[in-house]
Design an enzyme around this catalytic site. Structure first.
Site, PDB file in Angstrom:
ATOM      1  N   ASN A   7       0.879  -1.178   0.000  1.00 11.37           N
ATOM      2  CA  ASN A   7       0.000   0.000   0.000  1.00 11.37           C
ATOM      3  C   ASN A   7       0.916   1.229   0.000  1.00 11.37           C
ATOM      4  O   ASN A   7       1.535   1.537   1.016  1.00 11.37           O
ATOM      5  CB  ASN A   7      -0.886  -0.045   1.258  1.00 11.37           C
ATOM      6  CG  ASN A   7      -1.690   1.227   1.445  1.00 11.37           C
ATOM      7  OD1 ASN A   7      -1.731   2.095   0.569  1.00 11.37           O
ATOM      8  ND2 ASN A   7      -2.332   1.345   2.603  1.00 11.37           N
ATOM      9  N   LYS A   9       0.171   4.249  -0.107  1.00  7.50           N
ATOM     10  CA  LYS A   9      -0.449   5.421   0.540  1.00  7.50           C
ATOM     11  C   LYS A   9      -0.221   6.642  -0.348  1.00  7.50           C
ATOM     12  O   LYS A   9      -0.180   6.508  -1.573  1.00  7.50           O
ATOM     13  CB  LYS A   9       0.080   5.595   1.969  1.00  7.50           C
ATOM     14  CG  LYS A   9      -0.033   4.290   2.762  1.00  7.50           C
ATOM     15  CD  LYS A   9       0.093   4.452   4.240  1.00  7.50           C
ATOM     16  CE  LYS A   9      -0.074   3.091   4.900  1.00  7.50           C
ATOM     17  NZ  LYS A   9      -0.072   3.134   6.347  1.00  7.50           N
ATOM     18  N   HIS A  96      -9.589   1.252   4.983  1.00  4.05           N
ATOM     19  CA  HIS A  96      -8.303   1.367   5.678  1.00  4.05           C
ATOM     20  C   HIS A  96      -8.473   2.302   6.882  1.00  4.05           C
ATOM     21  O   HIS A  96      -9.238   3.269   6.823  1.00  4.05           O
ATOM     22  CB  HIS A  96      -7.236   1.918   4.717  1.00  4.05           C
ATOM     23  CG  HIS A  96      -5.856   1.836   5.295  1.00  4.05           C
ATOM     24  ND1 HIS A  96      -5.379   2.759   6.196  1.00  4.05           N
ATOM     25  CD2 HIS A  96      -4.871   0.923   5.123  1.00  4.05           C
ATOM     26  CE1 HIS A  96      -4.146   2.407   6.547  1.00  4.05           C
ATOM     27  NE2 HIS A  96      -3.820   1.303   5.912  1.00  4.05           N
ATOM     28  N   GLU A 166      -5.416  -5.019  10.571  1.00  6.13           N
ATOM     29  CA  GLU A 166      -4.393  -3.992  10.805  1.00  6.13           C
ATOM     30  C   GLU A 166      -4.684  -3.254  12.106  1.00  6.13           C
ATOM     31  O   GLU A 166      -5.446  -2.275  12.108  1.00  6.13           O
ATOM     32  CB  GLU A 166      -4.388  -2.974   9.654  1.00  6.13           C
ATOM     33  CG  GLU A 166      -4.308  -3.625   8.298  1.00  6.13           C
ATOM     34  CD  GLU A 166      -3.701  -2.698   7.253  1.00  6.13           C
ATOM     35  OE1 GLU A 166      -3.344  -3.189   6.197  1.00  6.13           O
ATOM     36  OE2 GLU A 166      -3.566  -1.477   7.506  1.00  6.13           O
ATOM     37  N   GLY A 172       2.877   1.986  10.990  1.00  2.00           N
ATOM     38  CA  GLY A 172       3.888   3.025  10.771  1.00  2.00           C
ATOM     39  C   GLY A 172       4.823   3.295  11.921  1.00  2.00           C
ATOM     40  O   GLY A 172       5.530   4.304  11.925  1.00  2.00           O
ATOM     41  N   SER A 204       3.380  -2.240  10.146  1.00  2.00           N
ATOM     42  CA  SER A 204       4.828  -2.283  10.405  1.00  2.00           C
ATOM     43  C   SER A 204       5.519  -3.559   9.937  1.00  2.00           C
ATOM     44  O   SER A 204       6.567  -3.924  10.466  1.00  2.00           O
ATOM     45  CB  SER A 204       5.124  -2.066  11.893  1.00  2.00           C
ATOM     46  OG  SER A 204       4.691  -0.783  12.287  1.00  2.00           O
ATOM     47  N   GLY A 226       5.158   1.219   4.477  1.00  2.00           N
ATOM     48  CA  GLY A 226       6.512   1.748   4.282  1.00  2.00           C
ATOM     49  C   GLY A 226       7.487   0.772   3.616  1.00  2.00           C
ATOM     50  O   GLY A 226       8.248   1.156   2.723  1.00  2.00           O
TER      51      GLY A 226
END
Ligand code: 13P
Length: 242
Positions: A7, A9, A96, A166, A172, A204, A226
């Site tokens: 993802n 983002k 999300h 999630e 994050g 994460s 990330g």
């Protein structure tokens, strides 16, 4: 079969996504034997949607991070499901936690989006998860049950569905829950749905913790923020998945 979904983002321009796709396709091809049991996907932001159409012979899945549930009309700033269909999109993230918390998406709206997607061949990836406060107050299962039941209200047949668990407090920040907690949650979701809907974990996920997460034997893969932004590292992550 497992899934590894990135993802992006609100990162990367479509030029950057174009280069990423070039690198990703090459790396998947080079490692095809080792990756035969894993479906790799990316969900860039809307400005890259046309790249799905351009790369229709791709060796990875192409998704979107959100969609509006109407096909046409006076909905300034929204993106139609027709756009996703025309671009040959494979999956769309729905609900999300950033959509829920920053853009006030309600369970009712999420249900509308999933209902509309069920009429297409596009897979909804329904994102659910409890907040830290809810976790600390032992409300995880109540919250997840409510999120799932309201998202799937009046949807009889959800065979084309993926769920991503999630926990909001693990997104994050490098923190992941105990493997035993994730395993319990996945069992709980299966018991609610009475089926084998693939359940992913997100929050994460990285090269630092993938081996721990791989001990959760009932997971069907991962939704990664990330750690998906660099194609080479993303493939390294894929190669660590059994
Ligand atoms: P991070 O992997 O950056 O924590 O993001 C997780 C996420 O929100 C995936 O949808």
């Amino acid at each position: 079969m497992k899934y590894l979904i990135g993802n992006f983002k609100m990162n990367k321009t479509f030029f950057e996504v174009e280069s990423y796709i070039e690198a990703l396709s090459y790396l998947i091809e080079q490692n095809a034997n080792k990756l035969s049991n894993i479906k790799i996907g990316i969900a860039p932001s809307f400005d890259s949607t046309h790249l799905s159409y351009i790369h229709s012979n791709r060796n990875f899945l192409f998704g979107l991070q959100n969609i509006y549930h109407e096909l046409n009309g006076a909905y300034t700033g929204e993106v139609s499901l027709n756009v996703a269909i025309a671009a040959d999109i494979d999956f769309i993230l729905i609900g999300h936690s950033e959509r829920r918390s920053l853009f006030n998406e309600t369970n009712e709206l999420i249900n509308k989006k999933i209902s509309h997607l069920e009429k297409t061949r596009i897979t909804p990836i329904l994102c659910i998860g409890e907040s830290l406060e809810e976790f600390e107050n032992n409300q995880t299962f109540t919250v997840l049950e409510n999120q799932i039941k309201s998202a799937l209200k009046n949807i009889e047949d959800h065979k084309n569905l993926i769920i991503s668990y999630e926990p909001v407090y693990c997104i994050g920040n490098g923190i992941i829950p105990e493997a035993s907690h994730i395993k319990k949650v996945v069992d709980f979701i299966h018991s609610l749905l009475h089926d084998e809907t693939p359940i992913l974990y997100g929050g994460s996920v990285s090269l630092n913790n993938i081996d721990i997460l791989e001990q959760v034997d009932n997971l069907s893969g991962y939704l990664v923020g990330g750690a998906s932004l660099n194609a080479a590292k993303f493939i390294e992550l894929a190669l660590r998945i059994k």
